[in-house]
Write a protein that holds these residues in place. Structure first.
Motif, PDB file in Angstrom:
ATOM      1  N   ASP A 143       0.828  -1.206   0.000  1.00  0.00           N
ATOM      2  CA  ASP A 143       0.000   0.000   0.000  1.00  0.00           C
ATOM      3  C   ASP A 143       0.874   1.272   0.000  1.00  0.00           C
ATOM      4  OD1 ASP A 143      -2.065   1.778   0.238  1.00  0.00           O
ATOM      5  OD2 ASP A 143      -2.689   1.164   2.238  1.00  0.00           O
ATOM      6  N   HIS A 312       7.682   1.990   5.958  1.00  0.00           N
ATOM      7  CA  HIS A 312       7.866   0.618   6.391  1.00  0.00           C
ATOM      8  C   HIS A 312       9.208   0.123   5.862  1.00  0.00           C
ATOM      9  CE1 HIS A 312       3.687   0.174   7.679  1.00  0.00           C
ATOM     10  NE2 HIS A 312       3.250   0.441   6.495  1.00  0.00           N
ATOM     11  N   TRP A 337       5.759  -5.911   4.123  1.00  0.00           N
ATOM     12  CA  TRP A 337       4.331  -5.517   4.111  1.00  0.00           C
ATOM     13  C   TRP A 337       3.484  -6.753   3.821  1.00  0.00           C
ATOM     14  CZ3 TRP A 337      -0.414  -4.577   1.854  1.00  0.00           C
ATOM     15  CH2 TRP A 337      -1.169  -3.541   2.423  1.00  0.00           C
ATOM     16  N   ASN A 377       6.184  -5.751   8.721  1.00  0.00           N
ATOM     17  CA  ASN A 377       4.911  -5.126   9.071  1.00  0.00           C
ATOM     18  C   ASN A 377       3.729  -6.005   8.645  1.00  0.00           C
ATOM     19  OD1 ASN A 377       3.003  -2.862   9.643  1.00  0.00           O
ATOM     20  ND2 ASN A 377       2.749  -2.933   7.412  1.00  0.00           N
ATOM     21  N   GLU A 378       2.860  -6.277   9.599  1.00  0.00           N
ATOM     22  CA  GLU A 378       1.604  -7.001   9.334  1.00  0.00           C
ATOM     23  C   GLU A 378       1.788  -8.294   8.540  1.00  0.00           C
ATOM     24  OE1 GLU A 378      -1.298  -4.393   7.574  1.00  0.00           O
ATOM     25  OE2 GLU A 378      -1.717  -3.455   9.494  1.00  0.00           O
ATOM     26  N   ASN A 428      -1.463  -3.011  15.059  1.00  0.00           N
ATOM     27  CA  ASN A 428      -2.125  -2.186  14.040  1.00  0.00           C
ATOM     28  C   ASN A 428      -3.602  -2.538  14.044  1.00  0.00           C
ATOM     29  OD1 ASN A 428       0.463  -1.492  13.344  1.00  0.00           O
ATOM     30  ND2 ASN A 428       0.401  -2.351  11.279  1.00  0.00           N
ATOM     31  N   TYR A 430      -7.751  -0.999  13.044  1.00  0.00           N
ATOM     32  CA  TYR A 430      -8.563   0.039  12.392  1.00  0.00           C
ATOM     33  C   TYR A 430     -10.040  -0.074  12.753  1.00  0.00           C
ATOM     34  CZ  TYR A 430      -4.463   1.426   9.764  1.00  0.00           C
ATOM     35  OH  TYR A 430      -3.218   1.895   9.426  1.00  0.00           O
ATOM     36  N   TYR A 434     -12.141  -0.054   8.940  1.00  0.00           N
ATOM     37  CA  TYR A 434     -12.380  -1.268   8.160  1.00  0.00           C
ATOM     38  C   TYR A 434     -13.460  -2.089   8.856  1.00  0.00           C
ATOM     39  CZ  TYR A 434      -8.162  -0.092   5.612  1.00  0.00           C
ATOM     40  OH  TYR A 434      -7.244   0.557   4.839  1.00  0.00           O
ATOM     41  N   GLU A 472      -0.502   1.387  14.644  1.00  0.00           N
ATOM     42  CA  GLU A 472      -1.256   2.019  13.559  1.00  0.00           C
ATOM     43  C   GLU A 472      -2.710   2.075  13.978  1.00  0.00           C
ATOM     44  OE1 GLU A 472      -1.052   0.558   9.526  1.00  0.00           O
ATOM     45  OE2 GLU A 472       1.081   0.109   9.731  1.00  0.00           O
ATOM     46  N   TRP A 517      -1.897   6.357  12.103  1.00  0.00           N
ATOM     47  CA  TRP A 517      -1.749   6.184  10.660  1.00  0.00           C
ATOM     48  C   TRP A 517      -2.503   7.307   9.991  1.00  0.00           C
ATOM     49  CZ3 TRP A 517       1.587   3.410   8.029  1.00  0.00           C
ATOM     50  CH2 TRP A 517       1.473   3.465   6.636  1.00  0.00           C
ATOM     51  N   ARG A 533      -8.902   3.240  -2.657  1.00  0.00           N
ATOM     52  CA  ARG A 533      -7.971   4.317  -2.328  1.00  0.00           C
ATOM     53  C   ARG A 533      -8.266   5.520  -3.232  1.00  0.00           C
ATOM     54  NH1 ARG A 533      -7.262   1.853   1.468  1.00  0.00           N
ATOM     55  NH2 ARG A 533      -5.461   0.731   2.304  1.00  0.00           N
ATOM     56  N   ASN A 538      -3.230   6.849  -0.379  1.00  0.00           N
ATOM     57  CA  ASN A 538      -3.688   6.453   0.940  1.00  0.00           C
ATOM     58  C   ASN A 538      -4.001   7.766   1.658  1.00  0.00           C
ATOM     59  OD1 ASN A 538      -3.735   5.908   3.784  1.00  0.00           O
ATOM     60  ND2 ASN A 538      -2.928   3.875   3.309  1.00  0.00           N
ATOM     61  N   LYS A 540      -5.179   8.549   4.651  1.00  0.00           N
ATOM     62  CA  LYS A 540      -5.348   8.582   6.101  1.00  0.00           C
ATOM     63  C   LYS A 540      -4.419   9.586   6.765  1.00  0.00           C
ATOM     64  CE  LYS A 540      -7.056   3.851   6.214  1.00  0.00           C
ATOM     65  NZ  LYS A 540      -6.468   3.335   4.953  1.00  0.00           N
TER      66      LYS A 540
HETATM   67  C1  ADA Z   1      -2.021  -1.304   7.180  1.00  0.00           C
HETATM   68  C2  ADA Z   1      -0.594  -1.026   6.712  1.00  0.00           C
HETATM   69  C3  ADA Z   1      -0.373   0.386   6.252  1.00  0.00           C
HETATM   70  C4  ADA Z   1      -1.585   0.900   5.495  1.00  0.00           C
HETATM   71  C5  ADA Z   1      -2.833   0.821   6.372  1.00  0.00           C
HETATM   72  C6  ADA Z   1      -4.102   1.251   5.665  1.00  0.00           C
HETATM   73  O1  ADA Z   1      -2.211  -1.400   8.473  1.00  0.00           O
HETATM   74  O2  ADA Z   1       0.367  -1.383   7.649  1.00  0.00           O
HETATM   75  O3  ADA Z   1       0.766   0.418   5.467  1.00  0.00           O
HETATM   76  O4  ADA Z   1      -1.761   0.157   4.357  1.00  0.00           O
HETATM   77  O5  ADA Z   1      -3.044  -0.515   6.722  1.00  0.00           O
HETATM   78  O6  ADA Z   1      -4.200   2.415   5.296  1.00  0.00           O
HETATM   79  O7  ADA Z   1      -4.992   0.418   5.484  1.00  0.00           O
END
Ligand code: ADA
Length: 566
Positions: A143, A312, A337, A377-378, A428, A430, A434, A472, A517, A533, A538, A540
């Protein structure tokens, strides 16, 4: 641009500046391409990326870069140091293929043989195509946009066969006692005497080194020691004379620990308040000019932040120098990632992961700002297949540097299998963005409920003594989109969301910190994945990609600045 460490009396040429470039198209096997008859097309600024230049926008393929330099002493061998590049590169010097880089963003160093000619020709083939074999560390589903180019500074060092590369300084106690480990390039065949001095002092301590004592650290006390802390980022310098050169390392006296649910800096608990930050700008991709780095850090400081997660990938050394000077605490992580089972089963992927993690730690080892190493990451850390690689990377980071914390960001908190490798429980999450099963009518109510659930889970698992960091959390907002219904993607929804998050973090002593994030919007997928997106960004960020503040920025600033008086 020069950053620490510095080498006095050594010929160091900065190769930042104008190179020649050419686009070679979709050559099927770049590894066997011989760059003899390239028609050079035009100038290219290094650091820089092809994808952000009008001539090459949207192109994926092989590119070439060339630079001719005159060296003072060609009969001496050299080291070519790249601060980071991507996605794949192959280096030729004077027509000879020397090395291939498969670790995007990570520091890369190549030994250059001596020559009879003082003019040297450097050609770098760069490929920005996704390729699971050649570049297993960067997948097309990441991402954030995968750029092709030289992201960071390049230096040519003329070096003797044996020379001092680094002096690693570790804080032993807060009264100024340090251990210094010397790292040489080349094999020591005879005993050597080094001379060591701190700051502006003219007093030099002699230290004899032989092959046998090479790894034994030297213990010294820094005169007039001053501790490094975000409120007073005091820095010291170590100078080491060796074979006519003087190596200058900069370091900070500070200790970082994790215990009793908290992170301690110099024995005092500290709450980490900050953002995830990508190296990104629409005009420059990940090759940011110095002024942008300074601007970003000033903005973050005005927001009341003391913490940055360098998401990342390994960070720019100039950025870490600035963090040292301005007093930011940094989580630096290797490129990764959402790795899956097929990655864990790929020995090449695993070996490259370890290589880049070690290179990152070795390069950034003296930055007091860096308090934590991360990786992967993740990834699918809820699967048994993840365990061997996570263990391998955690061990590698700790073997390179036992003084800092080690973690990785998990997005499988309720099925996680690798908590035992984390010094800090980094999650992390959301909620309210989400959707999940049982999604509520009022999604903002999910935020605190999820945090509560996580804390209950940690207690149940018997790991609640480890500090809990929200690595995050966030919601998307389109800059300028104000909506009377305060719906998803509006600035108001994001501001309300981050208000709930940051109030909870500053008030809850069982949360050691947050990396929201994210700092600013960043370019991402340009394919069908961009359907999730808007604008192919992105969104956010609390700031947009040009660092213009959204409503959330002032809300976060208010809440962060209210700490610790809440
Ligand atoms: C994940 C990821 C980020 C970004 C975020 C998102 O947690 O680690 O890089 O993609 O989600 O905006 O959904």
């Amino acid at each position: 641009m020069a950053h620490f460490p510095r080498y006095q009396n050594r010929e160091v040429l900065s190769l930042d500046g104008v190179w020649q470039s050419a686009s070679l198209g979709e050559i099927p096997d770049p590894d066997s391409y011989a760059p003899q008859s390239i028609s050079w097309e035009g100038p290219f600024a290094v650091p820089g990326v092809f994808d952000s230049l009008p001539d090459y926008r949207k192109q994926r393929g092989l590119f070439a870069l060339r630079k001719k330099i005159f060296t003072g002493n060609p009969s001496q061998s050299a080291l070519l140091r790249f601060g980071g590049l991507g996605l794949w590169a192959k280096l030729f010097v004077d027509g000879q293929a020397l090395a291939t880089c498969r670790t995007p963003y990570a520091p890369w160093e190549v030994e250059i043989p001596a020559s009879e000619d003082s003019e040297r020709e450097i050609i770098l083939l760069i490929d920005n195509r996704f390729d699971a074999q050649r570049v297993p560390l960067f997948d097309p589903y990441f991402d954030f946009y995968g750029y092709g180019g030289i992201y960071r500074s390049v230096e040519w060092h003329e070096v003797k066969d044996v020379s001092l590369g680094r002096a690693v300084v570790s804080t032993v106690d807060l009264q100024g006692k340090v251990e210094i480990e010397f790292r040489f390039r080349g094999e020591l065949s005879e005993d050597l005497t080094l001379e060591v001095s701190f700051d502006k002092s003219d007093e030099w301590v002699s230290h004899r080194i032989s092959r046998k004592t090479l790894h034994l650290p030297l213990t010294l006390t820094v005169p007039n020691p001053r501790l490094w802390h975000p409120d007073h980022p005091e820095l010291h310098q170590l100078k080491v004379k060796c074979k006519g050169e003087i190596l200058v390392e900069r370091f900070g006296l500070r200790k970082i620990e994790a215990r009793e649910e908290k992170i301690f800096l110099n024995g005092e608990p500290i709450k980490l308040l900050g953002y995830n930050r990508h190296e990104a700008h629409p005009q420059f991709g990940p090759a940011l000019p110095l002024s942008q780095l300074v601007q970003d850090l000033q903005t973050l400081r005005r927001m009341g932040c003391n913490f940055i997660r360098g998401s990342h990938y390994p960070q720019d050394q100039r950025f870490l120098d600035l963090c040292d000077e301005m007093g930011f605490l940094v989580w630096e992580e290797a490129l990764g990632w959402q790795a899956h089972s097929e990655h864990f089963a790929n020995p090449d992927f695993c070996a490259l992961q370890e290589r880049q993690t070690r290179a990152m730690v070795r390069t950034s080892i003296n930055h007091p700002s860096v308090i934590m190493w991360g990786f992967l990451n993740e990834c699918d850390s809820h699967l048994p297949e993840s365990e061997a690689l996570i263990e391998r990377l955690a061990q590698a980071a700790r073997a390179e540097d036992p003084s800092r914390l080690v973690t990785f960001a998990s997005n499988h908190p309720f099925e996680e299998r690798n908590y035992h490798h984390m010094d800090v429980l980094a999650i992390n999450t959301y909620p309210g963005w989400y959707p999940e099963a049982g999604h509520k009518e009022r999604p903002l109510e999910e935020i605190e409920a999820r945090i509560d659930r996580l804390q209950t889970h940690f207690k149940k698992e018997g790991i609640a003594h480890k500090p809990f960091l929200i690595s995050e959390i966030g919601a998307g907002a389109i800059y300028g989109w104000r909506d009377e219904l305060e719906a998803h993607w509006s600035e108001q929804y994001q501001a309300n969301y981050l208000d709930i998050v940051t109030r909870r973090v500053v008030r809850d002593p069982s949360i050691c910190g947050v990396a929201l994030w994210q700092f600013c919007d960043g370019r991402t997928y340009a394919d069908t994945r961009a359907l999730g997106r808007p604008r192919a960004f992105n969104n956010k960020g609390s700031f947009d990609e040009y660092r213009r503040p959204k409503l959330a920025a002032s809300v976060v600033r208010q809440n962060f600045q209210s700490y610790p008086s809440v």
